[in-house]
Design an enzyme around this catalytic site. Structure first.
Site, PDB file in Angstrom:
ATOM      1  N   LEU A 171       0.881  -1.159   0.000  1.00  0.00           N
ATOM      2  CA  LEU A 171       0.000   0.000   0.000  1.00  0.00           C
ATOM      3  C   LEU A 171       0.919   1.209   0.000  1.00  0.00           C
ATOM      4  CD1 LEU A 171      -2.986   0.885   0.206  1.00  0.00           C
ATOM      5  CD2 LEU A 171      -2.767   0.767   2.690  1.00  0.00           C
ATOM      6  N   ASP A 172       0.761   2.107  -0.960  1.00  0.00           N
ATOM      7  CA  ASP A 172       1.665   3.250  -1.105  1.00  0.00           C
ATOM      8  C   ASP A 172       1.832   4.003   0.208  1.00  0.00           C
ATOM      9  OD1 ASP A 172       2.067   2.725  -3.745  1.00  0.00           O
ATOM     10  OD2 ASP A 172       0.772   4.323  -4.504  1.00  0.00           O
TER      11      ASP A 172
END
EC number: 5.4.99.25
Length: 302
Positions: free
Chosen positions: A42-43
């Site tokens: 997840l960024d």
């Protein structure tokens, strides 16, 4: 301090600004776990659901990598950036002349199979090098469009120029690119200002915990937060085996479906979760051509 052999799934609510790997390492230290892994990055600029797998659960992390994801996102119309989000430099600004009805109509056009061109600021590799390295060097390389599926796309709020939407999408979908493409469809461009993941396959943010809460908890309280390994497999049909069949299954033997007390409720070639008579998870199998073939076995019976 000795590492512990833990088996289970932690639903973590990752904060903005922390990489998925850093979040995993912090959780692994808190649990003193021997083995841990996450289920897809997840960024750092995104927050929300990051399922972490401990012990035997890591065998099934690939299933969540392949699963649909659900996000809530906010885009700002009228401004395009180099990265497609608020971190990038402004490329251009345009007037926003659309209304809520136009926004709803634009969203509807993106439901179903669409083709996305991966953004330059992404971890996809070209000639062994991530695209973002080319982008940081001021280079643009040609990227092929990829087909992804938007399962659902709904407007949450419209306070122009800001639009918040909820999207459920297939693996490999770039929500930044989706926001940019919606902006182009509206004739004004857009970039993403907020991204929060609320669902991964059957798992939701509802029961997720923050790192700060884990840090403040006792070890027993932390352990109570771990879901069982089969939380990753809840969408699979269930098969139960008697003691003799369970022993054969755990030795990797293929079982005839006709030997089972009840045939699995799965399509031909479908995957099932397998338990013994005491409801202990034994692993995952594939039901195909009249046999139940072991695919992944759980060593500890987590």
């Amino acid at each position: 301090m000795a590492r512990r052999a833990l088996d289970g799934v932690l639903l973590l609510d990752k904060p903005v600004g922390l990489s998925s790997n850093d979040a995993l390492m912090r959780a692994k230290r808190l649990y003193q776990a021997k083995k841990a892994g996450h289920t897809g990055t997840l960024d750092p600029l995104a927050s929300g659901l990051l399922p972490l797998c401990f012990g035997e659960a890591t065998k099934f992390s690939q299933d969540l990598l392949e699963a649909d994801k659900t996000y809530e996102a906010t885009m700002r119309l009228g401004v395009r950036t180099t990265t497609g989000d608020a971190e990038g430099d402004v490329l251009d600004t345009r007037d926003v002349s659309c209304d809520e009805a136009a926004v709803r109509a634009a969203l509807a056009r993106f439901v179903g199979e669409i083709v996305q061109v991966p953004p330059m600021y992404s971890a996809l590799k070209r000639d062994g090098k991530p695209l973002y390295e080319y982008a940081r060097a001021g280079q643009t390389v040609e990227r092929e469009g990829r087909t992804v599926t938007i399962r659902a796309l709904a407007l949450v709020s419209c306070a122009l120029p800001d639009v918040t939407f909820r999207v459920t999408c297939s693996k490999g979908t770039y929500v930044r690119t989706l926001a940019e493409d919606i902006g182009e469809a509206l004739g004004c461009g857009a970039h993403l200002t907020m991204l929060r993941r609320t669902g991964v396959g059957p798992l939701t943010l509802e029961h997720a915990v923050t790192l700060d809460a884990l840090d403040a908890a006792t070890q027993d309280e932390r352990d109570a937060r771990l879901a069982p390994v089969d939380a990753l497999l809840s969408t699979f049909p269930c098969v139960k085996l008697d003691a003799a069949l369970a022993t054969r299954f755990l030795h990797g033997q293929r079982l005839k479906l006709s030997e089972l007390a009840a045939r699995p409720d799965a399509a031909e070639g479908g995957r099932v979760r397998v338990y013994d008579a005491d409801d202990r998870l034994l692993g995952v199998a594939r039901a195909s051509e009249g046999v139940l073939a072991p695919e992944r076995l759980v060593v500890t019976g987590a």
